[in-house]
Scaffold this motif. Structure first.
Motif: not given
Length: 478
Positions: A316-320, A322-343
Protein backbone atom coordinates in the motif's frame (compact mmCIF):
# COMPACT_ATOMS: atom_id res chain seq x y z
CA UNK A 1 -2.59 10.15 67.21
CA UNK A 2 -6.02 9.55 68.69
CA UNK A 3 -7.13 13.05 67.77
CA UNK A 4 -5.81 12.61 64.24
CA UNK A 5 -7.62 9.30 63.88
CA UNK A 6 -10.85 10.84 65.17
CA UNK A 7 -10.53 13.65 62.63
CA UNK A 8 -9.95 11.17 59.82
CA UNK A 9 -12.95 9.09 60.93
CA UNK A 10 -15.00 12.26 61.08
CA UNK A 11 -13.94 13.24 57.58
CA UNK A 12 -14.87 9.81 56.28
CA UNK A 13 -18.26 10.10 58.01
CA UNK A 14 -18.87 13.46 56.35
CA UNK A 15 -18.20 11.99 52.93
CA UNK A 16 -20.21 8.86 53.62
CA UNK A 17 -23.23 10.83 54.81
CA UNK A 18 -22.99 13.09 51.79
CA UNK A 19 -22.79 10.05 49.54
CA UNK A 20 -25.87 8.46 51.10
CA UNK A 21 -27.79 11.71 50.83
CA UNK A 22 -26.90 12.23 47.20
CA UNK A 23 -27.65 8.65 46.27
CA UNK A 24 -31.03 8.81 48.00
CA UNK A 25 -31.85 11.95 46.05
CA UNK A 26 -30.88 10.43 42.71
CA UNK A 27 -34.16 8.66 42.00
CA UNK A 28 -36.20 11.66 43.13
CA UNK A 29 -34.19 13.94 40.89
CA UNK A 30 -34.82 11.70 37.90
CA UNK A 31 -38.59 12.06 38.39
CA UNK A 32 -38.89 15.67 39.46
CA UNK A 33 -36.43 18.47 39.03
CA UNK A 34 -38.85 21.41 38.76
CA UNK A 35 -38.56 21.31 35.01
CA UNK A 36 -34.76 21.34 35.17
CA UNK A 37 -34.16 18.34 32.88
CA UNK A 38 -36.65 19.44 30.26
CA UNK A 39 -35.33 22.97 30.23
CA UNK A 40 -31.67 22.04 30.02
CA UNK A 41 -32.35 19.75 27.06
CA UNK A 42 -33.65 22.71 25.06
CA UNK A 43 -31.21 23.66 22.32
CA UNK A 44 -32.30 27.29 22.51
CA UNK A 45 -31.37 27.56 26.19
CA UNK A 46 -28.08 25.73 25.79
CA UNK A 47 -26.45 27.78 23.07
CA UNK A 48 -23.85 29.07 25.56
CA UNK A 49 -22.89 25.49 26.50
CA UNK A 50 -22.33 24.66 22.84
CA UNK A 51 -20.43 27.88 22.18
CA UNK A 52 -18.27 27.42 25.28
CA UNK A 53 -17.50 23.85 24.20
CA UNK A 54 -16.54 25.08 20.72
CA UNK A 55 -14.14 27.62 22.20
CA UNK A 56 -12.60 25.08 24.58
CA UNK A 57 -12.05 22.40 21.92
CA UNK A 58 -10.00 24.87 19.92
CA UNK A 59 -7.44 23.85 22.54
CA UNK A 60 -8.01 20.21 21.56
CA UNK A 61 -7.49 21.07 17.89
CA UNK A 62 -4.30 22.87 18.88
CA UNK A 63 -3.23 19.72 20.74
CA UNK A 64 -3.70 17.74 17.51
CA UNK A 65 -1.84 20.35 15.46
CA UNK A 66 1.15 20.07 17.80
CA UNK A 67 1.10 16.28 17.75
CA UNK A 68 0.73 16.02 13.97
CA UNK A 69 3.35 18.61 13.05
CA UNK A 70 6.50 16.48 12.98
CA UNK A 71 5.24 13.72 10.67
CA UNK A 72 4.92 15.63 7.36
CA UNK A 73 7.84 17.99 8.04
CA UNK A 74 10.68 15.59 8.82
CA UNK A 75 12.43 15.60 5.44
CA UNK A 76 12.07 19.34 4.87
CA UNK A 77 13.30 20.38 8.33
CA UNK A 78 16.27 18.02 8.22
CA UNK A 79 17.24 19.30 4.76
CA UNK A 80 16.78 23.04 5.46
CA UNK A 81 18.50 23.04 8.86
CA UNK A 82 20.97 20.22 8.14
CA UNK A 83 19.80 18.18 11.12
CA UNK A 84 21.02 14.67 11.77
CA UNK A 85 18.49 11.90 12.39
CA UNK A 86 19.39 12.02 16.09
CA UNK A 87 18.77 15.78 16.25
CA UNK A 88 15.40 15.40 14.56
CA UNK A 89 14.51 12.54 16.87
CA UNK A 90 15.11 14.86 19.82
CA UNK A 91 12.85 17.44 18.16
CA UNK A 92 10.09 14.86 17.74
CA UNK A 93 10.31 13.29 21.20
CA UNK A 94 10.84 16.43 23.31
CA UNK A 95 7.17 17.23 22.76
CA UNK A 96 6.27 14.41 25.14
CA UNK A 97 8.57 15.72 27.87
CA UNK A 98 6.97 19.15 27.59
CA UNK A 99 3.56 17.50 27.87
CA UNK A 100 4.63 15.67 31.04
CA UNK A 101 5.63 18.99 32.64
CA UNK A 102 2.33 20.48 31.50
CA UNK A 103 0.45 17.54 33.00
CA UNK A 104 2.15 17.95 36.39
CA UNK A 105 1.33 21.65 36.58
CA UNK A 106 -2.07 21.65 34.83
CA UNK A 107 -4.16 20.77 37.90
CA UNK A 108 -2.66 23.36 40.26
CA UNK A 109 -2.84 26.04 37.55
CA UNK A 110 -6.49 25.25 36.79
CA UNK A 111 -7.31 25.30 40.51
CA UNK A 112 -5.44 28.56 41.18
CA UNK A 113 -6.37 30.77 38.20
CA UNK A 114 -9.40 28.89 36.91
CA UNK A 115 -10.13 26.74 33.89
CA UNK A 116 -10.15 29.72 31.53
CA UNK A 117 -6.89 30.99 33.00
CA UNK A 118 -5.28 27.58 32.44
CA UNK A 119 -6.40 27.59 28.81
CA UNK A 120 -4.92 31.06 28.34
CA UNK A 121 -1.64 29.87 29.86
CA UNK A 122 -1.50 26.84 27.56
CA UNK A 123 -2.28 29.02 24.55
CA UNK A 124 0.53 31.42 25.44
CA UNK A 125 3.05 28.58 25.50
CA UNK A 126 1.80 27.26 22.16
CA UNK A 127 2.02 30.68 20.52
CA UNK A 128 5.56 31.16 21.79
CA UNK A 129 6.47 27.64 20.68
CA UNK A 130 5.16 28.04 17.14
CA UNK A 131 6.94 31.36 16.69
CA UNK A 132 10.19 29.81 17.95
CA UNK A 133 9.83 26.99 15.42
CA UNK A 134 9.01 29.42 12.61
CA UNK A 135 12.09 31.58 13.25
CA UNK A 136 14.43 28.67 14.05
CA UNK A 137 17.79 28.62 12.27
CA UNK A 138 19.11 25.57 14.08
CA UNK A 139 18.28 22.74 16.44
CA UNK A 140 18.26 24.74 19.70
CA UNK A 141 15.40 27.16 18.94
CA UNK A 142 13.54 24.36 17.18
CA UNK A 143 13.70 22.22 20.34
CA UNK A 144 12.73 25.12 22.61
CA UNK A 145 9.65 25.75 20.47
CA UNK A 146 8.72 22.08 20.45
CA UNK A 147 9.12 21.86 24.23
CA UNK A 148 6.84 24.91 24.66
CA UNK A 149 4.11 23.51 22.42
CA UNK A 150 4.40 20.22 24.32
CA UNK A 151 3.82 22.04 27.59
CA UNK A 152 0.69 23.64 26.14
CA UNK A 153 -0.50 20.22 24.98
CA UNK A 154 -0.07 18.79 28.48
CA UNK A 155 -2.19 21.55 30.03
CA UNK A 156 -4.86 21.32 27.32
CA UNK A 157 -5.10 17.54 27.74
CA UNK A 158 -6.31 18.04 31.33
CA UNK A 159 -8.17 21.33 31.41
CA UNK A 160 -10.33 21.04 28.26
CA UNK A 161 -12.25 17.84 29.21
CA UNK A 162 -12.54 19.06 32.83
CA UNK A 163 -13.96 22.44 31.76
CA UNK A 164 -16.48 20.82 29.39
CA UNK A 165 -17.60 18.29 32.02
CA UNK A 166 -18.12 21.08 34.56
CA UNK A 167 -20.26 23.27 32.28
CA UNK A 168 -22.33 20.60 30.51
CA UNK A 169 -25.71 19.29 31.74
CA UNK A 170 -25.63 15.61 32.62
CA UNK A 171 -27.62 14.49 29.56
CA UNK A 172 -25.04 16.02 27.19
CA UNK A 173 -21.83 15.71 29.19
CA UNK A 174 -20.53 12.55 27.54
CA UNK A 175 -21.11 13.71 23.97
CA UNK A 176 -19.63 17.17 24.55
CA UNK A 177 -16.58 15.85 26.39
CA UNK A 178 -15.95 13.33 23.58
CA UNK A 179 -15.66 16.25 21.14
CA UNK A 180 -12.30 16.87 22.85
CA UNK A 181 -10.91 13.63 21.36
CA UNK A 182 -12.64 14.27 18.02
CA UNK A 183 -10.91 17.64 17.67
CA UNK A 184 -7.53 16.16 18.64
CA UNK A 185 -7.91 13.61 15.84
CA UNK A 186 -9.05 16.33 13.45
CA UNK A 187 -6.07 18.52 14.35
CA UNK A 188 -3.64 15.64 13.71
CA UNK A 189 -5.29 14.80 10.39
CA UNK A 190 -5.38 18.40 9.17
CA UNK A 191 -1.71 18.92 10.08
CA UNK A 192 -0.75 15.77 8.20
CA UNK A 193 -2.76 16.62 5.07
CA UNK A 194 -1.91 20.32 4.71
CA UNK A 195 1.67 19.54 5.70
CA UNK A 196 2.04 17.77 2.36
CA UNK A 197 1.44 21.05 0.49
CA UNK A 198 2.80 23.74 2.87
CA UNK A 199 6.38 24.46 3.86
CA UNK A 200 7.32 23.52 7.40
CA UNK A 201 7.53 27.18 8.44
CA UNK A 202 4.08 27.93 6.97
CA UNK A 203 2.66 24.87 8.72
CA UNK A 204 4.00 26.23 12.02
CA UNK A 205 2.08 29.47 11.44
CA UNK A 206 -1.19 27.54 10.91
CA UNK A 207 -0.80 26.38 14.52
CA UNK A 208 -1.48 29.98 15.58
CA UNK A 209 -5.01 29.96 14.12
CA UNK A 210 -6.72 27.81 16.81
CA UNK A 211 -4.77 29.79 19.44
CA UNK A 212 -6.23 33.06 18.12
CA UNK A 213 -9.79 31.67 18.04
CA UNK A 214 -9.42 30.31 21.58
CA UNK A 215 -8.00 33.53 23.06
CA UNK A 216 -10.72 35.62 21.40
CA UNK A 217 -13.51 33.22 22.38
CA UNK A 218 -12.50 33.11 26.05
CA UNK A 219 -13.65 36.74 26.40
CA UNK A 220 -17.23 35.68 25.64
CA UNK A 221 -17.75 32.50 27.65
CA UNK A 222 -18.30 32.03 31.40
CA UNK A 223 -15.86 30.40 33.80
CA UNK A 224 -16.68 26.95 35.18
CA UNK A 225 -19.51 27.43 37.73
CA UNK A 226 -18.15 24.63 39.91
CA UNK A 227 -14.74 26.29 40.14
CA UNK A 228 -16.38 29.64 40.98
CA UNK A 229 -18.44 27.97 43.71
CA UNK A 230 -15.36 26.25 45.08
CA UNK A 231 -13.47 29.52 45.55
CA UNK A 232 -16.52 31.28 47.03
CA UNK A 233 -17.44 33.67 44.22
CA UNK A 234 -21.15 33.18 44.77
CA UNK A 235 -22.60 35.87 42.49
CA UNK A 236 -20.35 34.91 39.61
CA UNK A 237 -21.20 31.24 40.18
CA UNK A 238 -24.93 31.88 39.84
CA UNK A 239 -24.46 34.19 36.85
CA UNK A 240 -22.24 31.66 35.05
CA UNK A 241 -24.66 28.79 35.69
CA UNK A 242 -27.60 30.91 34.51
CA UNK A 243 -25.72 31.86 31.32
CA UNK A 244 -25.00 28.22 30.61
CA UNK A 245 -28.53 26.94 31.27
CA UNK A 246 -30.47 29.83 29.71
CA UNK A 247 -31.98 32.95 31.22
CA UNK A 248 -35.44 31.39 31.64
CA UNK A 249 -34.19 28.17 33.24
CA UNK A 250 -34.69 27.47 36.93
CA UNK A 251 -31.16 26.70 38.16
CA UNK A 252 -31.95 26.51 41.88
CA UNK A 253 -31.93 22.70 42.07
CA UNK A 254 -28.60 22.31 40.30
CA UNK A 255 -27.04 25.26 42.12
CA UNK A 256 -28.07 23.90 45.53
CA UNK A 257 -26.67 20.48 44.70
CA UNK A 258 -23.33 21.96 43.64
CA UNK A 259 -23.17 24.15 46.74
CA UNK A 260 -24.03 21.31 49.12
CA UNK A 261 -21.41 18.99 47.67
CA UNK A 262 -18.68 21.64 47.65
CA UNK A 263 -19.52 22.65 51.23
CA UNK A 264 -19.14 19.01 52.24
CA UNK A 265 -15.78 18.74 50.53
CA UNK A 266 -14.56 22.05 51.94
CA UNK A 267 -14.84 20.63 55.47
CA UNK A 268 -12.01 18.28 54.54
CA UNK A 269 -8.34 19.30 54.59
CA UNK A 270 -6.91 20.62 51.31
CA UNK A 271 -5.80 17.60 49.31
CA UNK A 272 -2.12 17.01 48.54
CA UNK A 273 -0.73 14.39 46.17
CA UNK A 274 -0.23 11.82 48.94
CA UNK A 275 -3.82 12.36 50.13
CA UNK A 276 -5.05 10.78 46.89
CA UNK A 277 -4.14 7.37 48.27
CA UNK A 278 -6.40 7.69 51.32
CA UNK A 279 -9.32 5.27 51.44
CA UNK A 280 -11.99 7.85 50.67
CA UNK A 281 -10.35 8.82 47.35
CA UNK A 282 -8.66 5.57 46.38
CA UNK A 283 -11.47 4.17 44.20
CA UNK A 284 -11.65 7.21 41.96
CA UNK A 285 -7.84 7.41 41.67
CA UNK A 286 -7.55 3.72 40.75
CA UNK A 287 -10.25 4.11 38.09
CA UNK A 288 -8.89 7.34 36.59
CA UNK A 289 -5.21 6.33 36.56
CA UNK A 290 -5.98 2.72 35.59
CA UNK A 291 -7.87 3.76 32.47
CA UNK A 292 -4.93 5.96 31.42
CA UNK A 293 -2.52 3.05 31.92
CA UNK A 294 -4.59 0.74 29.72
CA UNK A 295 -5.17 3.46 27.11
CA UNK A 296 -1.45 4.00 26.56
CA UNK A 297 0.15 0.64 27.36
CA UNK A 298 -2.27 -1.10 25.00
CA UNK A 299 0.16 0.02 22.28
CA UNK A 300 -1.51 2.95 20.52
CA UNK A 301 1.68 4.96 20.05
CA UNK A 302 3.59 1.88 18.92
CA UNK A 303 0.92 1.14 16.32
CA UNK A 304 1.08 4.75 15.12
CA UNK A 305 4.82 4.41 14.49
CA UNK A 306 4.35 1.04 12.81
CA UNK A 307 1.48 1.93 10.49
CA UNK A 308 3.51 3.41 7.59
CA UNK A 309 5.87 0.43 7.53
CA UNK A 310 3.10 -2.15 7.48
CA UNK A 311 1.26 -0.36 4.67
CA UNK A 312 4.43 -0.22 2.59
CA UNK A 313 5.29 -3.87 3.27
CA UNK A 314 1.76 -4.90 2.26
CA UNK A 315 2.11 -3.01 -1.02
CA UNK A 316 0.00 0.00 0.00
CA UNK A 317 1.04 3.63 -0.41
CA UNK A 318 2.22 4.86 2.99
CA UNK A 319 0.71 8.31 2.35
CA UNK A 320 -2.66 6.92 1.26
CA UNK A 321 -2.69 4.41 4.09
CA UNK A 322 -1.93 7.04 6.71
CA UNK A 323 -4.66 9.32 5.37
CA UNK A 324 -7.15 6.41 5.55
CA UNK A 325 -5.93 5.80 9.09
CA UNK A 326 -6.48 9.47 9.99
CA UNK A 327 -9.93 9.63 8.38
CA UNK A 328 -11.02 6.50 10.26
CA UNK A 329 -9.98 8.14 13.52
CA UNK A 330 -12.01 11.27 12.83
CA UNK A 331 -15.13 9.54 11.49
CA UNK A 332 -15.40 6.92 14.25
CA UNK A 333 -14.61 9.40 17.03
CA UNK A 334 -17.30 11.66 15.55
CA UNK A 335 -19.83 8.82 15.60
CA UNK A 336 -18.80 8.14 19.18
CA UNK A 337 -20.05 11.57 20.26
CA UNK A 338 -23.57 10.65 19.12
CA UNK A 339 -23.84 7.41 21.12
CA UNK A 340 -21.82 7.90 24.32
CA UNK A 341 -24.75 9.38 26.26
CA UNK A 342 -27.13 6.71 24.92
CA UNK A 343 -25.02 3.54 24.99
CA UNK A 344 -23.03 4.56 28.06
CA UNK A 345 -19.32 4.64 28.89
CA UNK A 346 -18.79 1.00 29.93
CA UNK A 347 -20.25 -0.64 26.79
CA UNK A 348 -18.06 1.54 24.57
CA UNK A 349 -14.95 0.68 26.59
CA UNK A 350 -15.74 -3.03 26.45
CA UNK A 351 -16.41 -3.04 22.69
CA UNK A 352 -13.28 -0.94 22.13
CA UNK A 353 -11.01 -3.18 24.23
CA UNK A 354 -12.33 -6.30 22.51
CA UNK A 355 -11.60 -4.77 19.11
CA UNK A 356 -8.09 -3.83 20.24
CA UNK A 357 -7.39 -7.43 21.23
CA UNK A 358 -8.60 -8.65 17.82
CA UNK A 359 -6.58 -6.02 15.96
CA UNK A 360 -3.40 -6.95 17.84
CA UNK A 361 -3.90 -10.66 17.18
CA UNK A 362 -4.46 -10.10 13.44
CA UNK A 363 -1.36 -7.90 13.23
CA UNK A 364 0.71 -10.14 15.50
CA UNK A 365 2.43 -12.62 13.23
CA UNK A 366 2.91 -9.99 10.57
CA UNK A 367 5.63 -11.82 8.66
CA UNK A 368 3.36 -14.86 8.13
CA UNK A 369 0.40 -12.64 7.39
CA UNK A 370 2.26 -10.55 4.82
CA UNK A 371 3.63 -13.65 3.07
CA UNK A 372 0.26 -15.42 2.99
CA UNK A 373 -2.52 -12.83 3.10
CA UNK A 374 -1.10 -9.25 3.06
CA UNK A 375 -4.53 -7.68 3.53
CA UNK A 376 -4.88 -9.49 6.87
CA UNK A 377 -2.12 -7.44 8.49
CA UNK A 378 -3.55 -4.19 7.10
CA UNK A 379 -7.01 -5.21 8.30
CA UNK A 380 -5.60 -5.78 11.78
CA UNK A 381 -4.17 -2.27 11.93
CA UNK A 382 -7.40 -0.69 10.67
CA UNK A 383 -9.48 -2.71 13.15
CA UNK A 384 -7.12 -1.59 15.91
CA UNK A 385 -7.40 2.13 15.17
CA UNK A 386 -11.17 1.85 14.62
CA UNK A 387 -11.59 0.10 17.96
CA UNK A 388 -9.37 2.62 19.75
CA UNK A 389 -11.34 5.53 18.30
CA UNK A 390 -14.63 3.88 19.27
CA UNK A 391 -13.96 4.03 23.00
CA UNK A 392 -10.50 3.74 24.51
CA UNK A 393 -9.34 6.94 22.83
CA UNK A 394 -11.98 9.31 24.21
CA UNK A 395 -13.86 7.61 27.05
CA UNK A 396 -10.99 7.52 29.61
CA UNK A 397 -10.77 11.32 29.33
CA UNK A 398 -14.54 11.62 29.76
CA UNK A 399 -14.52 9.44 32.88
CA UNK A 400 -11.42 11.20 34.26
CA UNK A 401 -13.27 14.51 34.03
CA UNK A 402 -16.28 13.06 35.89
CA UNK A 403 -15.05 10.93 38.79
CA UNK A 404 -12.71 13.13 40.85
CA UNK A 405 -14.25 15.26 43.65
CA UNK A 406 -13.52 18.91 43.07
CA UNK A 407 -11.27 19.24 46.14
CA UNK A 408 -8.83 16.67 44.67
CA UNK A 409 -9.53 17.28 40.98
CA UNK A 410 -6.37 19.33 40.48
CA UNK A 411 -3.97 16.84 42.08
CA UNK A 412 -5.76 13.72 40.81
CA UNK A 413 -6.20 15.11 37.29
CA UNK A 414 -2.51 16.02 37.14
CA UNK A 415 -1.55 12.51 38.26
CA UNK A 416 -3.79 10.82 35.68
CA UNK A 417 -2.58 13.09 32.89
CA UNK A 418 1.06 12.58 33.87
CA UNK A 419 0.60 8.80 33.83
CA UNK A 420 -0.98 9.12 30.38
CA UNK A 421 1.93 11.08 28.96
CA UNK A 422 4.50 8.85 30.64
CA UNK A 423 2.77 5.86 29.03
CA UNK A 424 2.86 7.58 25.64
CA UNK A 425 6.61 8.13 25.99
CA UNK A 426 7.32 4.63 27.36
CA UNK A 427 5.47 2.83 24.55
CA UNK A 428 7.04 5.06 21.89
CA UNK A 429 10.52 4.53 23.31
CA UNK A 430 10.30 0.76 23.80
CA UNK A 431 8.43 -0.13 20.61
CA UNK A 432 11.47 -0.55 18.33
CA UNK A 433 13.30 -2.58 21.00
CA UNK A 434 10.29 -4.88 21.39
CA UNK A 435 9.91 -5.25 17.63
CA UNK A 436 13.57 -6.19 17.26
CA UNK A 437 13.02 -8.84 19.94
CA UNK A 438 9.83 -10.28 18.41
CA UNK A 439 7.11 -8.66 16.31
CA UNK A 440 4.73 -11.46 17.23
CA UNK A 441 5.57 -11.14 20.92
CA UNK A 442 5.09 -7.37 20.82
CA UNK A 443 1.55 -7.55 19.47
CA UNK A 444 0.61 -10.45 21.74
CA UNK A 445 1.87 -8.37 24.71
CA UNK A 446 -0.36 -5.49 23.63
CA UNK A 447 -3.27 -7.93 23.15
CA UNK A 448 -2.78 -9.23 26.70
CA UNK A 449 -2.79 -5.69 28.12
CA UNK A 450 -5.99 -4.88 26.24
CA UNK A 451 -7.53 -8.10 27.54
CA UNK A 452 -6.61 -6.89 31.02
CA UNK A 453 -8.47 -3.66 30.22
CA UNK A 454 -11.65 -5.68 29.64
CA UNK A 455 -11.40 -7.22 33.14
CA UNK A 456 -10.59 -3.81 34.65
CA UNK A 457 -13.63 -2.16 33.07
CA UNK A 458 -15.99 -5.01 34.02
CA UNK A 459 -14.89 -5.13 37.66
CA UNK A 460 -14.04 -1.54 38.60
CA UNK A 461 -15.31 1.12 36.19
CA UNK A 462 -18.79 2.48 37.03
CA UNK A 463 -21.37 3.63 34.49
CA UNK A 464 -21.58 7.43 34.72
CA UNK A 465 -24.18 8.05 32.01
CA UNK A 466 -27.07 10.26 33.05
CA UNK A 467 -25.74 11.22 36.49
CA UNK A 468 -24.57 14.56 37.84
CA UNK A 469 -20.91 14.90 38.75
CA UNK A 470 -21.84 15.04 42.42
CA UNK A 471 -23.85 11.80 42.24
CA UNK A 472 -21.01 10.01 40.42
CA UNK A 473 -18.37 11.09 42.93
CA UNK A 474 -20.55 10.30 45.93
CA UNK A 475 -21.25 6.78 44.63
CA UNK A 476 -17.59 6.00 43.85
CA UNK A 477 -16.19 7.39 47.10
CA UNK A 478 -18.98 6.17 49.40
Amino acid sequence: MAIKEDIERGNDTVLESAAVSLLQEENDMADKEDGYTDQTSSKASLWMVYFSTFVAVCGSFEFGSCAGYSSPTQTAIRTDLSLSLAEYSVFGSILTFGAMIGAITSGPIADFIGRKGAMRTATGFCVGGWLAIYFAKGALLLDVGRLATGYGMGVFSYVVPVFIAEIAPKNLRGALTTINQLMICTGVSVAFIIGTVLTWRALALTGLIPCAVLLFGLFFIPESPRWLAKIGREKEFEAALQDLRGKDTNISKEADEIRDYIETLERLPKAKMMDLFQRRYLNSVIIGVGLMVFQQFGGINGICFYVSNIFETAGFSAAVGTIIYAILQVVITGLNTTVIDKAGRKPLLLVSSTGLVLGCILSGDHNLALDAVPILAVTGILIYISAFSAGMGAVPWVIMSEIFPINIKGAAGSLATLVNWFGAWAVSYTFNFLMSWSAYGTFILYAAINAGAILFVVTLVPETKGKTLEQIQAAINA
